[in-house]
Design an enzyme around this catalytic site. Structure first.
Site, PDB file in Angstrom:
ATOM      1  N   SER A 146       0.874  -1.187   0.000  1.00 17.96           N
ATOM      2  CA  SER A 146       0.000   0.000   0.000  1.00 17.96           C
ATOM      3  C   SER A 146       0.898   1.220   0.000  1.00 17.96           C
ATOM      4  O   SER A 146       2.062   1.145   0.420  1.00 17.96           O
ATOM      5  CB  SER A 146      -0.857   0.005   1.272  1.00 17.96           C
ATOM      6  OG  SER A 146      -1.497   1.248   1.442  1.00 17.96           O
ATOM      7  N   TYR A 159      -1.938  -0.383  10.462  1.00 15.82           N
ATOM      8  CA  TYR A 159      -2.055  -0.781   9.045  1.00 15.82           C
ATOM      9  C   TYR A 159      -0.746  -0.473   8.322  1.00 15.82           C
ATOM     10  O   TYR A 159      -0.198  -1.314   7.591  1.00 15.82           O
ATOM     11  CB  TYR A 159      -3.228  -0.031   8.404  1.00 15.82           C
ATOM     12  CG  TYR A 159      -3.469  -0.362   6.945  1.00 15.82           C
ATOM     13  CD1 TYR A 159      -3.987  -1.600   6.573  1.00 15.82           C
ATOM     14  CD2 TYR A 159      -3.182   0.564   5.945  1.00 15.82           C
ATOM     15  CE1 TYR A 159      -4.211  -1.905   5.235  1.00 15.82           C
ATOM     16  CE2 TYR A 159      -3.406   0.272   4.605  1.00 15.82           C
ATOM     17  CZ  TYR A 159      -3.921  -0.970   4.254  1.00 15.82           C
ATOM     18  OH  TYR A 159      -4.142  -1.270   2.925  1.00 15.82           O
TER      19      TYR A 159
END
Ligand code: NDP
Length: 247
Positions: A146, A159
């Site tokens: 990501s 995350y």
């Protein structure tokens, strides 16, 4: 039963998290290219419908129940592919969850779920395919990280930590494996079901408010296809694909 490839450039491509979003888009695109796609996720009805739709278009798809947090489940997913096709050419470690929240909200179960799915899940995938790829003397592991693996933002500490870790372990794997290709793809805001995993409603509303600029999941599927399609001696190590309008 062994099922030989129908074309010399047709590969056996395993995709985790194929029941929606980026995984589903990658499955459709790669199957349309003539690859055999093996679809893993927990929602088997979605997988069955996707496989049916791919096969209706003359593609080849094998759906299989998969929970990436369970090493035995990952092993069985990979074995099903290997038993059916006799090889495993590509593993796309795509399954992920993103229950964002501030650290002081102490949503510890959600932190652990992100670590279990986004980090341990990727490691379980690598562990299951490495012996096969070593024996084949080749293979390709594509890890979906990501832009949160490149930066850190409030509510995304855990995350981001999982996605930074995925980039780190991918680089370690690449350095250790002169016969394997290792690719990290880091998407920016992409339309999918991912925000549904955000349990903190205020954070979810804020994130969903940013999704207007999100790019389609097919844009990330195109990046996966690009990496897979390179000649065996060319390893695309990292791709970052984000909306033009994303800061
Ligand atoms: P989706 O929520 O649409 O897809 C996530 C997939 O992961 C689903 O197929 C889900 O299937 C699967 N999954 C979740 N938990 C498990 C589990 N325990 N075992 C197996 N599969 C699981 O989101 P995206 O398509 O967006 O997410 C794909 C990847 O892309 C993730 O790694 C995410 O972090 C990354 N990413 C996404 C971005 C975005 O903006 N969308 C941006 C940057 C990265 P099921 O529930 O059926 O098991």
């Amino acid at each position: 039963m062994l099922c030989p490839s129908t074309a010399s450039d047709s590969k056996v491509v395993l995709i985790t998290g194929a029941s929606s979003g980026i995984g589903e888009a990658a499955a459709r695109l790669l199957a349309a290219d003539g690859h055999h796609v093996v679809l893993g996720a927990r929602r088997t009805e979605q997988l069955a419908a996707l496989a049916e739709s791919i096969e209706a278009g003359a593609g080849s798809a094998l759906p299989h129940l998969l929970d990436v947090t369970d090493p035995a489940s990952v092993q069985s997913f990979v074995e099903a592919a290997h038993d059916r096709y006799g090889r495993v050419d590509v593993l796309v470690n795509n399954a992920g969850v993103m229950p964002l929240s501030r650290l002081d909200a102490l949503r510890i179960d959600e932190w652990n779920r992100m670590i279990d799915v986004n980090l341990r899940g990727v490691l379980h995938g690598i562990a299951a395919v490495l012996p096969i790829m070593r024996a084949q003397r080749g293979g390709h592991i594509v890890n979906i990280a990501s832009v949160s693996g490149l930066r850190v933002d409030p509510t995304a500490a855990v995350y981001s930590a999982t996605k930074h870790a995925v980039r780190a372990l991918s680089e370690g794997l690449r350095q250790e494996s002169r016969e394997l290709r290792v690719t990290v793809i880091s998407p920016g805001l992409t339309r999918s079901e991912l925000t549904g995993s955000i349990g903190d409603s205020a954070v979810r509303e804020a994130v969903e408010g940013q999704m207007g600029i999100a790019i389609p999941a097919a844009a990330i599927a195109e990046a996966i296809r690009y990496a897979i399609d390179q000649p065996a001696e060319v390893d695309v190590n990292e791709l970052v694909v984000r909306p033009t309008a994303q800061g």
